[in-house]
Design a protein around this motif. Sequence first.
Motif, PDB file in Angstrom:
ATOM      1  N   ALA A   1      -5.050 -14.022  10.304  1.00  0.00           N
ATOM      2  CA  ALA A   1      -5.326 -14.191  11.718  1.00  0.00           C
ATOM      3  C   ALA A   1      -4.019 -14.214  12.511  1.00  0.00           C
ATOM      4  O   ALA A   1      -3.944 -13.644  13.597  1.00  0.00           O
ATOM      5  CB  ALA A   1      -6.128 -15.465  11.947  1.00  0.00           C
ATOM      6  N   TYR A   2      -2.998 -14.884  11.944  1.00  0.00           N
ATOM      7  CA  TYR A   2      -1.716 -14.936  12.644  1.00  0.00           C
ATOM      8  C   TYR A   2      -1.077 -13.541  12.717  1.00  0.00           C
ATOM      9  O   TYR A   2      -0.409 -13.227  13.691  1.00  0.00           O
ATOM     10  CB  TYR A   2      -0.763 -15.906  11.951  1.00  0.00           C
ATOM     11  CG  TYR A   2      -0.964 -17.341  12.360  1.00  0.00           C
ATOM     12  CD1 TYR A   2      -0.640 -17.771  13.635  1.00  0.00           C
ATOM     13  CD2 TYR A   2      -1.469 -18.267  11.463  1.00  0.00           C
ATOM     14  CE1 TYR A   2      -0.821 -19.078  14.012  1.00  0.00           C
ATOM     15  CE2 TYR A   2      -1.652 -19.580  11.831  1.00  0.00           C
ATOM     16  CZ  TYR A   2      -1.330 -19.987  13.108  1.00  0.00           C
ATOM     17  OH  TYR A   2      -1.507 -21.292  13.487  1.00  0.00           O
ATOM     18  N   CYS A   3      -1.282 -12.730  11.700  1.00  0.00           N
ATOM     19  CA  CYS A   3      -0.713 -11.380  11.701  1.00  0.00           C
ATOM     20  C   CYS A   3      -1.314 -10.557  12.845  1.00  0.00           C
ATOM     21  O   CYS A   3      -0.587  -9.939  13.622  1.00  0.00           O
ATOM     22  CB  CYS A   3      -0.991 -10.703  10.356  1.00  0.00           C
ATOM     23  SG  CYS A   3      -0.509  -8.968  10.292  1.00  0.00           S
ATOM     24  N   TYR A   4      -2.633 -10.558  12.934  1.00  0.00           N
ATOM     25  CA  TYR A   4      -3.278  -9.767  13.974  1.00  0.00           C
ATOM     26  C   TYR A   4      -3.044 -10.362  15.358  1.00  0.00           C
ATOM     27  O   TYR A   4      -2.961  -9.626  16.349  1.00  0.00           O
ATOM     28  CB  TYR A   4      -4.770  -9.619  13.672  1.00  0.00           C
ATOM     29  CG  TYR A   4      -4.995  -8.840  12.400  1.00  0.00           C
ATOM     30  CD1 TYR A   4      -4.650  -7.498  12.311  1.00  0.00           C
ATOM     31  CD2 TYR A   4      -5.515  -9.441  11.269  1.00  0.00           C
ATOM     32  CE1 TYR A   4      -4.826  -6.782  11.146  1.00  0.00           C
ATOM     33  CE2 TYR A   4      -5.697  -8.739  10.102  1.00  0.00           C
ATOM     34  CZ  TYR A   4      -5.352  -7.404  10.049  1.00  0.00           C
ATOM     35  OH  TYR A   4      -5.530  -6.706   8.886  1.00  0.00           O
ATOM     36  N   ARG A  20       7.133 -15.485  16.059  1.00  0.00           N
ATOM     37  CA  ARG A  20       6.778 -16.790  15.498  1.00  0.00           C
ATOM     38  C   ARG A  20       5.413 -16.736  14.817  1.00  0.00           C
ATOM     39  O   ARG A  20       5.219 -17.317  13.752  1.00  0.00           O
ATOM     40  CB  ARG A  20       6.790 -17.852  16.596  1.00  0.00           C
ATOM     41  CG  ARG A  20       6.513 -19.229  16.096  1.00  0.00           C
ATOM     42  CD  ARG A  20       7.591 -19.674  15.106  1.00  0.00           C
ATOM     43  NE  ARG A  20       7.260 -20.953  14.556  1.00  0.00           N
ATOM     44  CZ  ARG A  20       6.967 -21.180  13.278  1.00  0.00           C
ATOM     45  NH1 ARG A  20       7.018 -20.203  12.404  1.00  0.00           N
ATOM     46  NH2 ARG A  20       6.653 -22.376  12.865  1.00  0.00           N
ATOM     47  N   SER A  21       4.473 -16.026  15.413  1.00  0.00           N
ATOM     48  CA  SER A  21       3.147 -15.889  14.818  1.00  0.00           C
ATOM     49  C   SER A  21       3.221 -15.129  13.495  1.00  0.00           C
ATOM     50  O   SER A  21       2.575 -15.502  12.518  1.00  0.00           O
ATOM     51  CB  SER A  21       2.217 -15.169  15.795  1.00  0.00           C
ATOM     52  OG  SER A  21       0.936 -15.032  15.253  1.00  0.00           O
ATOM     53  N   LEU A  22       4.043 -14.097  13.447  1.00  0.00           N
ATOM     54  CA  LEU A  22       4.184 -13.327  12.212  1.00  0.00           C
ATOM     55  C   LEU A  22       4.944 -14.111  11.143  1.00  0.00           C
ATOM     56  O   LEU A  22       4.676 -13.957   9.952  1.00  0.00           O
ATOM     57  CB  LEU A  22       4.856 -11.992  12.502  1.00  0.00           C
ATOM     58  CG  LEU A  22       3.927 -10.997  13.209  1.00  0.00           C
ATOM     59  CD1 LEU A  22       4.722  -9.931  13.911  1.00  0.00           C
ATOM     60  CD2 LEU A  22       2.961 -10.396  12.234  1.00  0.00           C
ATOM     61  N   GLN A  23       5.877 -14.957  11.542  1.00  0.00           N
ATOM     62  CA  GLN A  23       6.558 -15.815  10.569  1.00  0.00           C
ATOM     63  C   GLN A  23       5.562 -16.813   9.961  1.00  0.00           C
ATOM     64  O   GLN A  23       5.600 -17.080   8.757  1.00  0.00           O
ATOM     65  CB  GLN A  23       7.720 -16.560  11.234  1.00  0.00           C
ATOM     66  CG  GLN A  23       8.907 -15.677  11.542  1.00  0.00           C
ATOM     67  CD  GLN A  23       9.956 -16.390  12.379  1.00  0.00           C
ATOM     68  OE1 GLN A  23       9.703 -17.433  12.978  1.00  0.00           O
ATOM     69  NE2 GLN A  23      11.149 -15.802  12.440  1.00  0.00           N
ATOM     70  N   PHE A  28       1.863 -18.339   5.348  1.00  0.00           N
ATOM     71  CA  PHE A  28       0.528 -18.501   4.786  1.00  0.00           C
ATOM     72  C   PHE A  28       0.230 -17.424   3.739  1.00  0.00           C
ATOM     73  O   PHE A  28      -0.463 -17.673   2.757  1.00  0.00           O
ATOM     74  CB  PHE A  28      -0.540 -18.486   5.877  1.00  0.00           C
ATOM     75  CG  PHE A  28      -0.634 -19.782   6.626  1.00  0.00           C
ATOM     76  CD1 PHE A  28      -0.929 -20.970   5.978  1.00  0.00           C
ATOM     77  CD2 PHE A  28      -0.419 -19.807   7.993  1.00  0.00           C
ATOM     78  CE1 PHE A  28      -1.014 -22.159   6.668  1.00  0.00           C
ATOM     79  CE2 PHE A  28      -0.506 -21.001   8.688  1.00  0.00           C
ATOM     80  CZ  PHE A  28      -0.804 -22.175   8.026  1.00  0.00           C
ATOM     81  N   PHE A  29       0.759 -16.223   3.942  1.00  0.00           N
ATOM     82  CA  PHE A  29       0.550 -15.142   2.980  1.00  0.00           C
ATOM     83  C   PHE A  29       1.238 -15.476   1.654  1.00  0.00           C
ATOM     84  O   PHE A  29       0.680 -15.235   0.583  1.00  0.00           O
ATOM     85  CB  PHE A  29       1.068 -13.811   3.529  1.00  0.00           C
ATOM     86  CG  PHE A  29       0.848 -12.663   2.597  1.00  0.00           C
ATOM     87  CD1 PHE A  29      -0.396 -12.081   2.488  1.00  0.00           C
ATOM     88  CD2 PHE A  29       1.881 -12.175   1.822  1.00  0.00           C
ATOM     89  CE1 PHE A  29      -0.614 -11.028   1.620  1.00  0.00           C
ATOM     90  CE2 PHE A  29       1.682 -11.118   0.955  1.00  0.00           C
ATOM     91  CZ  PHE A  29       0.433 -10.540   0.856  1.00  0.00           C
ATOM     92  N   ALA A  30       2.430 -16.034   1.720  1.00  0.00           N
ATOM     93  CA  ALA A  30       3.138 -16.412   0.486  1.00  0.00           C
ATOM     94  C   ALA A  30       2.376 -17.499  -0.261  1.00  0.00           C
ATOM     95  O   ALA A  30       2.263 -17.460  -1.494  1.00  0.00           O
ATOM     96  CB  ALA A  30       4.550 -16.885   0.813  1.00  0.00           C
ATOM     97  N   LEU A  60      -2.236  -6.123   3.550  1.00  0.00           N
ATOM     98  CA  LEU A  60      -1.895  -7.182   4.492  1.00  0.00           C
ATOM     99  C   LEU A  60      -0.442  -7.596   4.341  1.00  0.00           C
ATOM    100  O   LEU A  60       0.248  -7.823   5.329  1.00  0.00           O
ATOM    101  CB  LEU A  60      -2.812  -8.394   4.307  1.00  0.00           C
ATOM    102  CG  LEU A  60      -2.585  -9.545   5.280  1.00  0.00           C
ATOM    103  CD1 LEU A  60      -2.904  -9.112   6.699  1.00  0.00           C
ATOM    104  CD2 LEU A  60      -3.421 -10.736   4.887  1.00  0.00           C
ATOM    105  N   GLY A  61       0.052  -7.682   3.111  1.00  0.00           N
ATOM    106  CA  GLY A  61       1.445  -8.059   2.878  1.00  0.00           C
ATOM    107  C   GLY A  61       2.412  -7.079   3.512  1.00  0.00           C
ATOM    108  O   GLY A  61       3.374  -7.466   4.180  1.00  0.00           O
ATOM    109  N   SER A  62       2.171  -5.782   3.327  1.00  0.00           N
ATOM    110  CA  SER A  62       3.066  -4.789   3.928  1.00  0.00           C
ATOM    111  C   SER A  62       2.889  -4.744   5.446  1.00  0.00           C
ATOM    112  O   SER A  62       3.858  -4.511   6.173  1.00  0.00           O
ATOM    113  CB  SER A  62       2.822  -3.414   3.315  1.00  0.00           C
ATOM    114  OG  SER A  62       1.499  -2.986   3.576  1.00  0.00           O
ATOM    115  N   LEU A  63       1.670  -5.000   5.933  1.00  0.00           N
ATOM    116  CA  LEU A  63       1.443  -5.017   7.385  1.00  0.00           C
ATOM    117  C   LEU A  63       2.218  -6.162   8.032  1.00  0.00           C
ATOM    118  O   LEU A  63       2.855  -5.976   9.077  1.00  0.00           O
ATOM    119  CB  LEU A  63      -0.056  -5.158   7.675  1.00  0.00           C
ATOM    120  CG  LEU A  63      -0.454  -5.184   9.138  1.00  0.00           C
ATOM    121  CD1 LEU A  63      -0.231  -3.814   9.770  1.00  0.00           C
ATOM    122  CD2 LEU A  63      -1.894  -5.602   9.285  1.00  0.00           C
TER     123      LEU A  63
END
Length: 159
Positions: A1-4, A20-23, A28-30, A60-63
């Motif tokens: 959700a933070y990515c999008y 900041r949202s992508l960080q 969360f992805f890690a 999602l990881g590469s995105l």
Amino acid sequence: AYCYHGQTLLASDKCGEAIRSLQESEKFFAKAEALCKEYGETKGPGTTAKPSGHLFFRKLGSLIKNTLEKCQRENGFIYFQKVPAEAPQLELKANYGLVEPVPFEFPALNAHWTPETVAAFDLTKRPKEDTAKPKPDEEVKPLKEPDVKPQKDSGCQIS
């Protein structure tokens, strides 16, 4: 959700908040990746499922990585916005779509359903059924099928 959400913020020229949202998304992805790898290594009947190898998870990881790099690059060249210390809040209530969801409500109980009525439905006190015994199978008699042969004079013409 933070990515999008970060992609949406970047599209609306809020590059600092997008970074900041992508960080936050990367963090969360890690954490999810570690849990997925741990799940894939556990013993049991579900060991064939490997969520970390799923196509959505890999994309999602590469995105996240590519979008974060793009945001940092554009913030260094174009926007020069400060990255906030806290991640932006996600809007959990959707404000788009065709219809608004209707909250589910249980219907009111009927006056006939009292505690005594509910207690009367005790399955342990049910009568024994004699029809539970299987009936012997009846022998199926073979049927004689008529001999069907194709007819040449059906009246149909192909033109």
